[in-house]
Design a protein around this motif. Structure first.
Motif: not given
Lengths: 586, 174
Positions: A313-317, A280-282, A310, A350
């Motif tokens: 995508a959830t972590l950094c857009g 989990p990281s931006a 996905a 998406e």
């Protein structure tokens, strides 16, 4: 200690701290080496100047200072590019290493002329060289900033770092010289924040840890299930077919990398499979890109599986994720790698964005759905119950069931049907059931062997118009060896009342239980000592009682509350309908 | 042990900054050579950096800017969110969930804000795959209770998946 020397020592200490951080934190060998070389050149230069400030008057020290000073500048440019290209740098931008070629000439010239740092920055030839080094790094940072959402933030930091070095280097040196202040080592004043910016960029583009790392090898060139150098999008609710395809390729010895979130899709099978956990990281997209580059530099021609796009995508857009896909597609084409992407858990916009990349798009079925249809085709409504029983017995859900579980399922089928048949000694029923199971198992095994390419042709059991509903009434007889279809089931008129009653009763059993119902009815009639045409209305109650017992036994095999409830409902329906027939007195 | 280490680091960094300040005082005579106006600008900038550094070291938090986005919680969940009893929210499929590292507003359905949250992790899951552990982090006893909750059902509607956003409470609205 003089103020000048003290200040330089302080900044050199900060540089060393950042160097240690990078040594401990950054994983990429190429990036780490470049950063260390750049930082050490600053440290050596600063230490030499600090020594001179403290009165050390040795030509060797001055020469070392100049050499380190000159070397630092092309290393700034090379380190900047390494932050964006990682392990791919020697392949993507090999020309950048040519910047190192003039270093011996430039440094020797500066030493021969006994230049100071300020003079080096104002000399036309040397200043041009330094300007090119700064310009290359800054231009690359600007280009990446504008063109790559994945690396935009890291490019900003690199750009800031280079600007700080320009301010602290040539600009401040010239300014201090104009003020008559000691300017030697002014570059060092800008190195801590600049190195910190580089370190931040390197840390953010560090790859994820890869388990079971594949050692550097030759490009994979054996035949593949999926075409090399092509990116495929597997359009399925869960990445089951994607994982099966990756597993099959790994079993053939092809290097495979699977990028996913922790605890997901971790069934690599045998072979050369590398698993990498998306943390989990931006900056997950940048780190994923570095991971992919590292893997493909070691294993060109391998297979890269992204079952969890996905997740990124959830972590950094999504914009960064889409850019990540674009970059990976380019890399995979260049390295003859196969890329598999899953649309699982992607939102509608998406999916549209991914579709806009014009990749090979395969719509694939869910193995659990197809297996359920095949079982219902073979066994009627009981097929779903049997499937649910298997899932529960093996701690699986329909979401986690995949094609490689089919073998265990066919074993379970045999066991379940043996248990069902064993409560009666009627061999005929047992033979028929085993035949049914054998045919169903064969169909399931055949389905499990189908490739994703084959399935993408949309020839799935669930799309067969002659699926479960019709089979319950018509094809049940076809599964019994040597049996002719009963005229009663096809709606033909009976020739005698007993046979007419039998047909009506048979229709009830088949409607509620599918093909299994016929076997059950015949079995219980034998136990009652009745033939098909000997059935009387007064037998119906006893028949219902015996079916009661038989189905209760079946319920015990199917240990799923929902399935039990359905079976009990069916039993109730059979009793009611048989009661109606008895009242009519046929 | 970890907390002692963090405390030690924090005090060490503050000591380092203090040494830097004292070093500046020791060499301050050299700075006058720059002239008044350059000294005001450069010195002011350096002092600002030192003050910001102290602030970061003392709070242990890097300034994160204005919040971007909201996470909605049931009425009355504010205390549980603030105390760490609730550390996960489920965002419906059709809504855009905040990404990791963002600061978001913690709000009630009425629109009232009761705090700021830092997003630590975000992951999408099919509703069938939500575990009891996930549900407990979201403040429910089990996954079944979570999916049966009327307000949750209203929000998730016909969704097949949602985004599980794990967060840390930063404090009340400032």
């Amino acid at each position: 200690m003089t103020a000048h020397g003290g200040l330089l020592t302080l900044f050199i200490g900060a540089d060393v701290s950042i160097l240690v951080f990078v040594l401990l934190r950054v994983r990429q060998t190429w990036n780490k080496t470049l950063f260390v070389a750049m930082a050490m050149s600053f440290v050596v230069y600063g230490a030499a100047i600090a020594g001179e400030a403290e009165g050390v008057d040795n030509p060797l020290v001055a020469a070392i200072a100049l050499w380190a000073f000159v070397l630092a500048h092309p290393l700034i440019a090379i380190a900047a590019l390494a932050a964006f290209h990682g392990e791919d740098l020697p392949r993507r931008r090999p020309a950048i290493l040519l910047l190192l070629l003039p270093v011996p000439v430039v440094a020797s010239f500066a030493v021969a002329e006994d230049m100071t740092t300020g003079q080096a920055y104002t000399d036309p030839a040397l200043s041009s060289f330094f300007a090119v080094c700064f310009a290359v790094g800054l231009a690359e940072a600007l280009y990446v900033r504008m063109s790559s959402p994945v690396l935009a933030s890291e490019a900003t930091w690199i750009g800031v770092g280079i600007v700080l070095l320009i301010l602290a280097g040539p600009l401040m040196t010239v300014e201090l010289d104009a003020l008559g202040l000691p300017s030697a080592g002014s570059l060092i004043l800008g190195t801590p924040p600049a190195l910190a910016a580089f370190a931040l960029a390197f840390a953010r583009t560090d790859p994820f840890a890869v388990t079971d790392g594949v050692k550097r090898g030759e490009a994979w060139s054996e035949p593949s299930i999926v075409e090399r150098g092509v990116a495929f999008v597997f359009d399925e609710a869960r990445p089951k077919n994607l994982m099966i395809t990756a597993r099959r390729e790994a079993d053939r010895g092809r290097p495979v990398l699977i990028l996913r979130r922790k605890g997901r899709y971790s069934d690599p099978g045998d072979g050369r499979t590398c698993l990498s956990e998306i943390r989990p990281s931006a900056h997950a997209a940048a780190m994923a890109l570095a991971t992919v580059r590292g893997f493909l530099s070691r294993s060109p021609g391998g297979l890269l599986a992204l079952p969890d796009l996905a997740g990124i995508a959830t972590l950094c857009g999504w914009p960064k994720t889409l850019d990540l896909v674009r970059q990976i597609v380019r890399i995979s084409r260049r390295t003859d790698t196969t890329l598999l992407i899953s649309t699982s858990l992607l939102q509608e916009d998406e999916r549209r964005g991914l579709n806009g990349l014009r990749l090979a798009w395969w719509i694939l079925p869910d193995p659990a759905v197809e297996v359920d249809v095949m079982l219902r085709t073979a066994f009627g409504a009981a097929g779903s119950s049997i499937f649910d029983g298997f899932l529960k017995a093996n701690a699986l859900t329909r979401g986690s069931f995949n094609a490689h579980h089919v073998l265990a399922l066919t074993t379970h089928l045999g066991t379940a049907m043996d248990a069902f048949a064993s409560f009666g000694a009627e061999l005929h029923v047992a033979d028929g059931l085993r035949q049914l199971v054998a045919e169903a198992s064969e169909a399931l095994q055949e389905y499990s062997r189908r490739s994703a390419l084959d399935l993408s042709q949309a020839d799935w059991p669930s799309r067969d118009p002659e699926s479960a509903d019709e089979a319950m009434l018509v094809t049940a007889m076809d599964h019994w060896r040597g049996k002719e279809p009963e005229p009663a089931v096809r709606g033909d008129r009976a020739t005698d009342p007993g046979h007419s009653l039998y047909k009506r009763t048979l229709a009830i059993f088949v409607r509620e239980l599918g093909p299994t119902g016929e076997g059950l009815l015949r079995f219980e009639l034998r136990r009652l000592g009745r033939g098909d045409s000997e059935l009387r209305p007064s037998d119906l109650k006893r028949l219902a009682d015996r079916v009661d017992v038989a189905l209760e036994t079946m319920v015990e095999i199917v240990d799923v509350p929902e399935a039990r409830r359905r079976l009990q409902e069916k039993l109730g329906a059979i009793r009611r309908q048989m009661g109606l027939i008895e009242e009519e007195g046929v | 042990m970890d907390r002692a280490y963090v405390k030690l680091m924090r005090w060490g960094l503050m000591f380092g900054l203090s040494v830097l300040l004292v070093a500046g005082f020791y060499f301050h005579a050299e700075f006058y050579a720059l002239g008044l106006y350059p000294l005001l600008v450069i010195g002011g900038f350096v002092t600002l950096l030192v003050v910001l550094s102290f602030r970061i070291v003392m709070t242990g938090e890097i300034p994160r800017g204005r919040p971007s986005g909201n996470l909605v919680f049931p009425l009355g969940a504010g205390n549980a969110v603030a105390n760490g009893g609730v550390e996960m929210a489920i965002v419906p499929q059709r809504d855009e969930a905040p990404t990791v590292g963002r600061v978001v507003r913690a709000m009630y359905p009425t629109g009232a804000e009761f705090g700021r949250l830092l997003v630590l992790d975000a992951t999408r899951k099919f509703l069938d795959d939500i575990t009891d552990e996930d549900a407990r982090m979201a403040g429910y006893n089990s996954a079944q209770v979570l999916l049966s909750d009327s307000e949750m059902r209203l929000r998730l509607d016909v969704d097949t998946f949602g985004t599980l956003v794990r967060f840390r409470f930063l404090g009340k609205k400032t």
